[in-house]
Motif scaffolding. Structure first.
Motif, mmCIF file in Angstrom:
data_model
loop_
_atom_site.group_PDB
_atom_site.id
_atom_site.type_symbol
_atom_site.label_atom_id
_atom_site.label_comp_id
_atom_site.label_asym_id
_atom_site.label_seq_id
_atom_site.Cartn_x
_atom_site.Cartn_y
_atom_site.Cartn_z
ATOM 1 N N ARG A 179 0.825 -1.206 0.000
ATOM 2 C CA ARG A 179 0.000 0.000 0.000
ATOM 3 C C ARG A 179 0.864 1.262 0.000
ATOM 4 O O ARG A 179 1.916 1.329 0.622
ATOM 5 C CB ARG A 179 -0.947 -0.017 1.197
ATOM 6 C CG ARG A 179 -1.883 -1.205 1.178
ATOM 7 C CD ARG A 179 -2.725 -1.311 2.427
ATOM 8 N NE ARG A 179 -3.809 -0.331 2.432
ATOM 9 C CZ ARG A 179 -4.708 -0.250 3.395
ATOM 10 N NH1 ARG A 179 -4.655 -1.078 4.437
ATOM 11 N NH2 ARG A 179 -5.667 0.655 3.340
ATOM 12 N N HIS A 180 0.383 2.258 -0.733
ATOM 13 C CA HIS A 180 1.096 3.537 -0.834
ATOM 14 C C HIS A 180 0.071 4.611 -1.172
ATOM 15 O O HIS A 180 -0.717 4.460 -2.108
ATOM 16 C CB HIS A 180 2.160 3.468 -1.927
ATOM 17 C CG HIS A 180 2.789 4.792 -2.250
ATOM 18 N ND1 HIS A 180 3.868 5.287 -1.551
ATOM 19 C CD2 HIS A 180 2.481 5.725 -3.193
ATOM 20 C CE1 HIS A 180 4.214 6.460 -2.056
ATOM 21 N NE2 HIS A 180 3.381 6.749 -3.066
ATOM 22 N N ALA A 181 0.086 5.692 -0.432
ATOM 23 C CA ALA A 181 -0.822 6.804 -0.703
ATOM 24 C C ALA A 181 -0.228 7.678 -1.799
ATOM 25 O O ALA A 181 0.917 8.125 -1.693
ATOM 26 C CB ALA A 181 -1.059 7.621 0.566
ATOM 27 N N LEU A 182 -0.991 7.897 -2.849
ATOM 28 C CA LEU A 182 -0.537 8.733 -3.964
ATOM 29 C C LEU A 182 -0.664 10.194 -3.562
ATOM 30 O O LEU A 182 -1.755 10.771 -3.571
ATOM 31 C CB LEU A 182 -1.379 8.439 -5.208
ATOM 32 C CG LEU A 182 -1.276 7.031 -5.802
ATOM 33 C CD1 LEU A 182 -2.235 6.878 -6.968
ATOM 34 C CD2 LEU A 182 0.144 6.728 -6.242
ATOM 35 N N ARG A 183 0.483 10.807 -3.216
ATOM 36 C CA ARG A 183 0.432 12.182 -2.722
ATOM 37 C C ARG A 183 1.496 13.086 -3.354
ATOM 38 O O ARG A 183 1.336 14.307 -3.360
ATOM 39 C CB ARG A 183 0.645 12.212 -1.208
ATOM 40 C CG ARG A 183 -0.352 11.393 -0.404
ATOM 41 C CD ARG A 183 -0.269 11.766 1.068
ATOM 42 N NE ARG A 183 -0.988 10.811 1.900
ATOM 43 C CZ ARG A 183 -2.303 10.783 2.065
ATOM 44 N NH1 ARG A 183 -3.065 11.635 1.412
ATOM 45 N NH2 ARG A 183 -2.864 9.895 2.866
ATOM 46 N N GLU A 184 2.571 12.508 -3.858
ATOM 47 C CA GLU A 184 3.716 13.319 -4.266
ATOM 48 C C GLU A 184 3.666 13.605 -5.771
ATOM 49 O O GLU A 184 3.959 12.741 -6.583
ATOM 50 C CB GLU A 184 5.019 12.588 -3.908
ATOM 51 C CG GLU A 184 6.255 13.414 -4.145
ATOM 52 C CD GLU A 184 7.520 12.709 -3.676
ATOM 53 O OE1 GLU A 184 8.611 13.086 -4.148
ATOM 54 O OE2 GLU A 184 7.421 11.766 -2.852
ATOM 55 N N PRO A 185 3.283 14.817 -6.173
ATOM 56 C CA PRO A 185 3.224 15.116 -7.595
ATOM 57 C C PRO A 185 4.637 15.283 -8.183
ATOM 58 O O PRO A 185 5.601 15.497 -7.420
ATOM 59 C CB PRO A 185 2.450 16.435 -7.627
ATOM 60 C CG PRO A 185 2.697 17.065 -6.301
ATOM 61 C CD PRO A 185 2.864 15.926 -5.327
ATOM 62 N N PRO A 186 4.739 15.183 -9.504
ATOM 63 C CA PRO A 186 3.656 14.971 -10.455
ATOM 64 C C PRO A 186 3.172 13.521 -10.445
ATOM 65 O O PRO A 186 3.857 12.628 -9.961
ATOM 66 C CB PRO A 186 4.290 15.327 -11.796
ATOM 67 C CG PRO A 186 5.737 15.033 -11.612
ATOM 68 C CD PRO A 186 6.039 15.372 -10.178
ATOM 69 N N PHE A 187 1.985 13.339 -11.015
ATOM 70 C CA PHE A 187 1.406 12.009 -11.159
ATOM 71 C C PHE A 187 1.592 11.553 -12.614
ATOM 72 O O PHE A 187 1.499 12.357 -13.542
ATOM 73 C CB PHE A 187 -0.080 12.032 -10.786
ATOM 74 C CG PHE A 187 -0.314 12.497 -9.375
ATOM 75 C CD1 PHE A 187 -0.139 11.631 -8.304
ATOM 76 C CD2 PHE A 187 -0.690 13.816 -9.110
ATOM 77 C CE1 PHE A 187 -0.333 12.061 -7.001
ATOM 78 C CE2 PHE A 187 -0.896 14.252 -7.813
ATOM 79 C CZ PHE A 187 -0.713 13.374 -6.752
ATOM 80 N N TYR A 188 1.839 10.243 -12.777
ATOM 81 C CA TYR A 188 2.151 9.678 -14.089
ATOM 82 C C TYR A 188 1.154 8.579 -14.428
ATOM 83 O O TYR A 188 0.709 7.838 -13.539
ATOM 84 C CB TYR A 188 3.556 9.089 -14.102
ATOM 85 C CG TYR A 188 4.652 10.071 -13.775
ATOM 86 C CD1 TYR A 188 5.404 10.666 -14.773
ATOM 87 C CD2 TYR A 188 4.941 10.407 -12.448
ATOM 88 C CE1 TYR A 188 6.418 11.574 -14.480
ATOM 89 C CE2 TYR A 188 5.944 11.303 -12.129
ATOM 90 C CZ TYR A 188 6.682 11.890 -13.158
ATOM 91 O OH TYR A 188 7.676 12.791 -12.850
ATOM 92 N N ALA A 189 0.821 8.470 -15.712
ATOM 93 C CA ALA A 189 -0.085 7.411 -16.187
ATOM 94 C C ALA A 189 0.679 6.496 -17.132
ATOM 95 O O ALA A 189 1.084 6.921 -18.226
ATOM 96 C CB ALA A 189 -1.290 8.021 -16.893
ATOM 97 N N LEU A 190 0.904 5.259 -16.708
ATOM 98 C CA LEU A 190 1.620 4.274 -17.522
ATOM 99 C C LEU A 190 0.591 3.453 -18.283
ATOM 100 O O LEU A 190 -0.292 2.836 -17.680
ATOM 101 C CB LEU A 190 2.474 3.372 -16.642
ATOM 102 C CG LEU A 190 3.389 4.073 -15.624
ATOM 103 C CD1 LEU A 190 4.239 3.053 -14.890
ATOM 104 C CD2 LEU A 190 4.248 5.114 -16.294
#
Length: 573
Positions: free
Chosen positions: A467-478
């Motif tokens: 588990r990991h909270a998505l908080r650190e931008p930028p966000f990436y879409a693979l």
């Protein structure tokens, strides 16, 4: 020897045509060769069938359309084994056949009867020991990893969903992926051990010999033998056929269209230069030609959701064995079942991200085995999916891809995807770039993050360590979609001929055994015909191959006479 009669034009992918059975009246047949057991195909299942039949005293002949090896030689050489193997014990795991069966029941489903699955698990330790007796080496690990395929030097690993919480609650997790000890992809080495074991026995092997139809007794329906198209050994046509076939296999993953054209040329050589021969199989014919992922027409008919996936396997995986069985009334099942492999581990940080469909909705636990993810993506979401990661995950994943000693097929696509992925400072901005529903993507991420913050279970059942909270931008879409050429989603077919699970005989529509016909491996319905975890198909090939070969070799004349008498009585009635 006769020249081959006119056959249908070569298909666009070189698929072997199968002709209607040659029905004969009693002994009114001129044979070019004879054997007790004839095995069609020389991969894992074919080798196991031939070795077992020979070891039980049968005169065995193998007919192989190419050089041998098939999908086995191209595989990772992983055998799914458990129940307390020596390598599990050395790694500190006390696995049992019961625990193995409990877990596998979640993957196998109703593809085989529960007693068949139990028997496989009870015999798993012995199956691995049988492979060792043929010279196949394995090894243990102090800390077996969870990965799509382990690096060189690692030969025991978690190859399925054993450690996923929902499965760990059913049976204690244990590593069951036993990779043949070798450098590079282990399948080639595994096949060489099998081929050596075949060559050490009085087993005859005919390569560049395509089985085109079955020869059947008109009165009893018993399969008496086969008709083959064989290229003259050492001829110019045989040498060119070999070169074309080998080149097509090498080019397949990078230039599929060119590879198919080469296969068509090889097929034409068979049509124009092969001799037609009839071979008697006194005890039976065993079909071990693999699945049908290379047959575009069969895939389009039975599993259209996978028509765009990378075809994984060898040219011979064109359903020829399945179609041979169908030509004499065999029953098929689970032809719609396919395994599509969308692995996102390694890099190991990727499963900490968020997988969403084209609308931005989360649909899967990101840590599950790649085939479970791939099948859901292809069948329920049109083959479209994105893996959303933040800067922290991306940074750790790049480091592992560069310095983690991954295979090139794992690291290079991962790096390319991470370097060129769409990015945005906010999830809303990323959704707009991907033309997703902004609210759906934000809701999926917030639900995952809030469960972490509030110390609740993950909505999709992801384990705490992933588990990991998505908080650190930028966000990436693979882009992990099935049609991404940078990150192919390979597929194999899992269904085939229905067989008697006790002896491997092929069944007809009335569930009666077809006399003289057996099947094994991916040409038949088996343990891997519902779902797939790494190593289960090879294990099933060996296990079902030995079963078919043993029963074909030991078929008594009294039993055969009884089957034939029953067939005559049914027709008379």
């Amino acid at each position: 020897m006769a020249s081959p009669s006119a056959s249908p034009p070569a298909s666009g992918d070189g698929t072997l045509p199968i002709d209607a059975p040659h029905y004969v009246d009693g002994g009114a047949m001129q044979w070019h060769d004879h054997c007790d057991v004839l095995v069609v195909g020389l991969g894992a299942a074919g080798a196991a069938s031939a070795i077992e039949a020979s070891d039980h005293g049968a005169d065995v002949l193998i007919c192989e359309r190419f050089d041998g090896g098939g999908a086995t030689a191209l595989s990772g050489g992983v055998v799914y084994a458990g129940g307390g193997t020596a390598y599990q014990k050395a790694a500190g795991y006390d696995d049992t056949p019961t625990a193995m069966a409990r877990y596998l029941a979640t993957e196998v489903g109703d593809a085989v009867r529960p007693e068949t699955l139990d028997r496989f698990c009870q015999e798993s330790v012995g199956l691995l020991q049988w492979l060792e007796s043929l010279g196949v080496p394995f090894a243990s690990e102090p800390k077996p990893p969870k990965t799509s395929y382990p690096r060189d030097g690692v030969y025991l690993y978690f190859s399925g969903n054993e450690a996923v919480p929902e499965n760990a609650a059913i049976a204690a997790p244990a590593p069951r992926g036993h990779r043949c000890r070798a450098t590079g992809m282990s399948g080639a080495a595994l096949y060489q051990y099998l081929r050596r074991a075949v060559d050490e026995r009085p087993i005859r092997v005919r390569t560049q010999t395509a089985t085109r139809r079955l020869v059947v007794d008109q009165a009893t329906g018993r399969v008496l033998g086969v008709e083959v198209a064989t290229l003259p050994p050492g001829s110019a046509a045989a040498r060119r056929h070999q070169r074309l076939s080998r080149l097509a296999q090498r080019l397949h993953n990078v230039a599929g269209g060119l590879a198919d054209r080469l296969r068509v040329k090889a097929r034409r050589l068979e049509d124009e230069h092969a001799d037609i021969q009839h071979i008697e199989a006194r005890n039976g014919v065993v079909l071990t030609t693999g699945g049908f992922i290379f047959n575009r027409d069969m895939v389009a008919k039975h599993a259209p959701a996978y028509s765009g996936n990378l075809r994984l396997g060898a040219t011979g995986c064109d359903g020829s064995g399945i179609r041979l069985g169908q030509s004499v009334g065999a029953q098929c099942a689970r032809l719609e079942k396919v395994s599509a492999w969308r692995f996102i581990n390694p890099p190991s940080p990727w499963p900490q991200g968020l997988i969403v469909n084209a609308e931005g909705q989360r649909f899967c636990n990101e840590e599950v085995y790649g085939a479970r993810l791939g099948v859901r993506m292809c069948e329920e979401h049109g083959g479209r999916a994105w893996l959303i990661v933040d800067r922290a995950i991306r940074r750790r994943a790049i480091r592992e891809a560069l310095f983690g000693k991954l295979w090139a097929f794992q690291s290079i696509p991962a790096l390319l995807m991470m370097w060129f992925a769409p990015r945005a400072r906010t999830l809303a901005g990323l959704a707009r770039r991907l033309k997703m529903t902004t609210a759906a993507l934000e809701a999926a991420a917030h639900a995952m993050n809030d469960a972490i913050d509030q110390q609740r279970d993950d909505p999709m059942g992801k384990s705490d360590g992933m588990r990991h909270a998505l908080r650190e931008p930028p966000f990436y879409a693979l882009n992990i979609s099935a049609d991404n050429p940078t990150f192919p989603c390979p597929a194999i077919t899992l269904g085939g001929l229905r067989i008697d699970e006790g002896n491997g005989q092929v069944l007809n529509a009335a569930d009666d055994a077809i006399p003289g016909l057996f099947a094994a491996g991916r040409a038949a319905v088996g343990l891997a015909s519902n779902g797939y975890v790494s190593g289960l198909s090879l294990a099933d090939c060996f296990w079902s191959g030995r079963r078919a070969g043993r029963n074909a070799a030991t078929r008594s004349e009294d039993a055969a006479a009884s089957v034939e008498a029953d067939a005559i009585d049914r027709k008379a009635g």
